[in-house]
Write an enzyme that holds these catalytic residues in place. Structure first.
Site, PDB file in Angstrom:
ATOM      1  N   GLU A   1      -4.164  -5.896 -13.626  1.00 12.20           N
ATOM      2  CA  GLU A   1      -2.826  -5.828 -14.233  1.00 12.20           C
ATOM      3  C   GLU A   1      -1.787  -5.154 -13.333  1.00 12.20           C
ATOM      4  OE1 GLU A   1      -1.758  -2.951 -17.778  1.00 12.20           O
ATOM      5  OE2 GLU A   1      -2.722  -4.772 -18.524  1.00 12.20           O
TER       6      GLU A   1
ATOM      7  N   PRO B   1     -16.419  10.006   7.207  1.00 13.32           N
ATOM      8  CA  PRO B   1     -17.477  10.946   6.841  1.00 13.32           C
ATOM      9  C   PRO B   1     -17.170  12.414   7.109  1.00 13.32           C
ATOM     10  CG  PRO B   1     -18.105   9.706   8.793  1.00 13.32           C
ATOM     11  CD  PRO B   1     -16.828   9.106   8.287  1.00 13.32           C
ATOM     12  N   GLY B   2     -16.089  12.704   7.800  1.00  9.02           N
ATOM     13  CA  GLY B   2     -15.720  14.097   8.033  1.00  9.02           C
ATOM     14  C   GLY B   2     -15.199  14.794   6.785  1.00  9.02           C
TER      15      GLY B   2
ATOM     16  N   ARG C   1       0.859  -1.185   0.000  1.00 12.17           N
ATOM     17  CA  ARG C   1       0.000   0.000   0.000  1.00 12.17           C
ATOM     18  C   ARG C   1       0.893   1.232   0.000  1.00 12.17           C
ATOM     19  NH1 ARG C   1      -4.633  -1.223  -2.154  1.00 12.17           N
ATOM     20  NH2 ARG C   1      -6.041  -2.447  -0.849  1.00 12.17           N
TER      21      ARG C   1
END
Length: 189
Positions: A142, A118-119, A68
């Site tokens: 891919e 949600p802020g 990530r």
């Protein structure tokens, strides 16, 4: 999702200024009228929504390990992915489960839908339960490189404690899985 019954807190959007539009998200600044009549600004990230899949096979949770970039490291997560424009979340859940893990589900059902932040963002994730899993071939995107892992509830809880899992959707799915192991029921069936 349901609207709050407290309309006295509602803000009215007066204008929207687009700032950035990318492949996955866009950013805008909304000028709003606040409940007291004054004006304010809200930075809003628009997202097409996503799905995530709680898939348990023989008492083991299916996880994917992938790098990530925002975190600068790999993260163990449940299978998940963004919705394509106009895509049905149930179909997306089936697609992502198969693409990322190679498994298909004999039964798949919605557990819950929730907002991630949600802020400042409208991203909603639809969490599905996949049952009666059958193994097939994975076919990741891919540009997606991942490894599939299976782990027991105790192993997954250890992964959370050790920081291998810090993803909110995965932690929520593990919580639901743990509750189900005590009650025999998932979510709000």
């Amino acid at each position: 999702m349901n609207k709050s019954p407290n309309s006295a807190l509602n803000e009215k959007i007066i204008s929207t200024k687009p700032i950035f539009s990318g492949k996955i998200i866009s950013l805008q600044i909304d000028t709003v009228e606040l409940p007291d009549g004054s004006k304010g600004e809200r930075e809003v990230i628009k997202h097409p929504g996503a799905i995530a899949v709680l898939a348990v096979r023989d008492g083991r949770l299916l996880l994917v390990d992938q790098f990530r970039t925002p975190l600068g490291r790999c993260e163990l997560e449940i299978p998940a992915g963004k919705l394509e424009k106009g895509e049905d979340p149930l179909e997306a859940a089936k697609r992502e489960l198969q693409e990322e893990t190679g498994y298909s589900a004999g039964k798949i059902s919605l557990l819950h839908s929730f907002y991630t932040s949600p802020g400042f963002a409208d991203e909603i994730i639809h969490l599905y339960l996949a049952e009666d899993l059958k193994q097939g071939e994975s076919a990741p995107d891919e540009d997606e490189f991942l490894e599939v892992h299976e782990a027991t509830l105790q192993e997954v809880k250890r992964y959370i404690a050790e920081g291998w899992i810090s993803d909110a959707k995965t932690m929520l799915a593990v919580y639901i899985w743990e509750l189900a192991s005590h009650t025999g029921k998932y979510g709000h069936e």
